[in-house]
Design an enzyme around this catalytic site. Structure first.
Site, PDB file in Angstrom:
ATOM      1  N   HIS A   1       0.816  -1.226   0.000  1.00 29.43           N
ATOM      2  CA  HIS A   1       0.000   0.000   0.000  1.00 29.43           C
ATOM      3  C   HIS A   1       0.843   1.268   0.000  1.00 29.43           C
ATOM      4  CE1 HIS A   1       0.193   0.158   4.540  1.00 29.43           C
ATOM      5  NE2 HIS A   1       0.138   1.454   4.299  1.00 29.43           N
TER       6      HIS A   1
ATOM      7  N   ASP B   1       0.011  -7.505   1.561  1.00 30.44           N
ATOM      8  CA  ASP B   1       0.507  -6.124   1.615  1.00 30.44           C
ATOM      9  C   ASP B   1       2.038  -6.091   1.633  1.00 30.44           C
ATOM     10  OD1 ASP B   1       0.420  -3.390   1.691  1.00 30.44           O
ATOM     11  OD2 ASP B   1      -0.186  -3.234   3.795  1.00 30.44           O
TER      12      ASP B   1
ATOM     13  N   GLN C   1       0.606   5.992  11.561  1.00 31.07           N
ATOM     14  CA  GLN C   1       0.675   6.458  10.172  1.00 31.07           C
ATOM     15  C   GLN C   1       2.095   6.905   9.806  1.00 31.07           C
ATOM     16  OE1 GLN C   1      -2.438   6.338  11.550  1.00 31.07           O
ATOM     17  NE2 GLN C   1      -2.768   4.997   9.812  1.00 31.07           N
ATOM     18  N   GLY C   2       2.559   6.456   8.665  1.00 31.99           N
ATOM     19  CA  GLY C   2       3.910   6.799   8.216  1.00 31.99           C
ATOM     20  C   GLY C   2       4.931   5.725   8.550  1.00 31.99           C
ATOM     21  N   ASP C   3       4.553   4.807   9.440  1.00 32.47           N
ATOM     22  CA  ASP C   3       5.441   3.686   9.779  1.00 32.47           C
ATOM     23  C   ASP C   3       5.261   2.531   8.801  1.00 32.47           C
ATOM     24  OD1 ASP C   3       6.706   4.731  12.066  1.00 32.47           O
ATOM     25  OD2 ASP C   3       4.970   4.232  13.306  1.00 32.47           O
ATOM     26  N   SER C   4       4.197   2.556   8.047  1.00 30.46           N
ATOM     27  CA  SER C   4       3.879   1.444   7.152  1.00 30.46           C
ATOM     28  C   SER C   4       5.058   1.028   6.288  1.00 30.46           C
ATOM     29  CB  SER C   4       2.726   1.821   6.224  1.00 30.46           C
ATOM     30  OG  SER C   4       1.523   1.621   6.894  1.00 30.46           O
TER      31      SER C   4
END
Ligand code: ARG
Length: 262
Positions: free
Chosen positions: A79, A125, A214-217
């Site tokens: 993603h 993912d 959020q942003g660690d993905s």
């Protein structure tokens, strides 16, 4: 379920929008100040985690994390990179402080997204980026299908990233890490109807407080010296009874190795 999903997507979008509007990142005066406003994390050094990288736009904006699994290969979340061109993507290594110019900015020659990928909550993912040149020989091995012990309930996993320090906060200037216990399938299924143990693994304390956000993905989830997960999704961040969900690496060992080379 569709409604829940939509709400989830909406909340992710909202969080991203808030982060993008960017309250300026308040820089902590020292490493010791960080833990008070991080989702349970502390500063990490590249020296101890030389395989952690972040993904950035050509203008340098960090948007995800990743893990070096070969000198020139990075595993991240599908993603994070679906719909992106290799030419518009950079991999930044050896830069703990995003406001510094330390380390290496690598160009990407190819982006492979798992062909089964549709949305993070449906699994698959995972993605592999090929760099135009090798960065370091200090990369992390993938968990294999034999590594079932690493996915056992209670395994202490390390998660890392430059993501937001709470739901709706701005992203971290510095690389942060936290330790979270792997949860049982039952615990994760209770939290999330979309949970599939064939493609995901959950981690978090029942009381919450420590989580990726959020942003660690795409960033690493590590146990036993191996990459066992890639940060994928979750409801909010660090909420009690809502663990973080990670793409489970072991089931993708063969398909990832085919991309990475052995
Ligand atoms: N989807 C987020 C990202 O793109 C990662 C969210 C992780 N959430 C969590 N509660 N662990 O960065």
């Amino acid at each position: 379920m569709a409604k829940t999903l939509r709400r989830l997507v909406k909340s992710i979008a909202l969080t991203a929008a808030v982060a993008a509007v960017g309250l300026t990142t308040t820089a902590p005066a020292s490493a010791a100040d960080v833990s008070s406003y991080v989702v349970g994390g502390t500063r990490a050094t590249i020296a101890e985690t030389p395989w952690v990288v972040y993904l950035a736009t050509t203008s340098g904006g960090q948007f995800c994390g990743g893990t070096l699994v070969k000198a020139d290969k990075v595993v991240t979340a599908a993603h994070c990179v679906t719909g992106r061109s290799a030419a518009s993507t950079r991999v930044v290594w050896n830069r703990e402080d995003k406001q510094s110019t330390a380390g290496t900015v690598a160009a990407v020659s190819r982006i492979w997204v798992h062909p089964g990928y549709t949305t993070a909550t449906a699994g698959y993912d995972v993605a592999v980026l090929t760099l135009t040149a090798g960065i370091t020989s200090d990369y992390l091995p993938l968990a294999t299908p034999e590594d079932t012990d690493l996915y056992a309930e209670g395994t202490q996993a390390t998660v890392l990233g430059w993501g937001t320090t709470c739901s709706g906060c701005s992203t971290s200037r510095y690389l942060l890490k936290a330790t979270v216990p792997v949860t049982s399938d039952t615990t994760c299924r209770t939290a999330y109807a979309q949970y599939r143990n064939t493609s995901m693994v959950c981690a978090g304390r029942p009381e919450g407080g420590v989580d990726t956000c959020q942003g660690d993905s795409g960033g690493p989830m590590v146990a036993g010296g191996k990459l066992i997960g890639a940060t994928s999704w979750g409801r909010g961040c660090a909420l009690a009874n809502y663990p973080g969900v990670y793409a489970r690496i072991a089931p993708y060992y063969d398909v990832l190795t085919a991309q990475i080379g052995s």
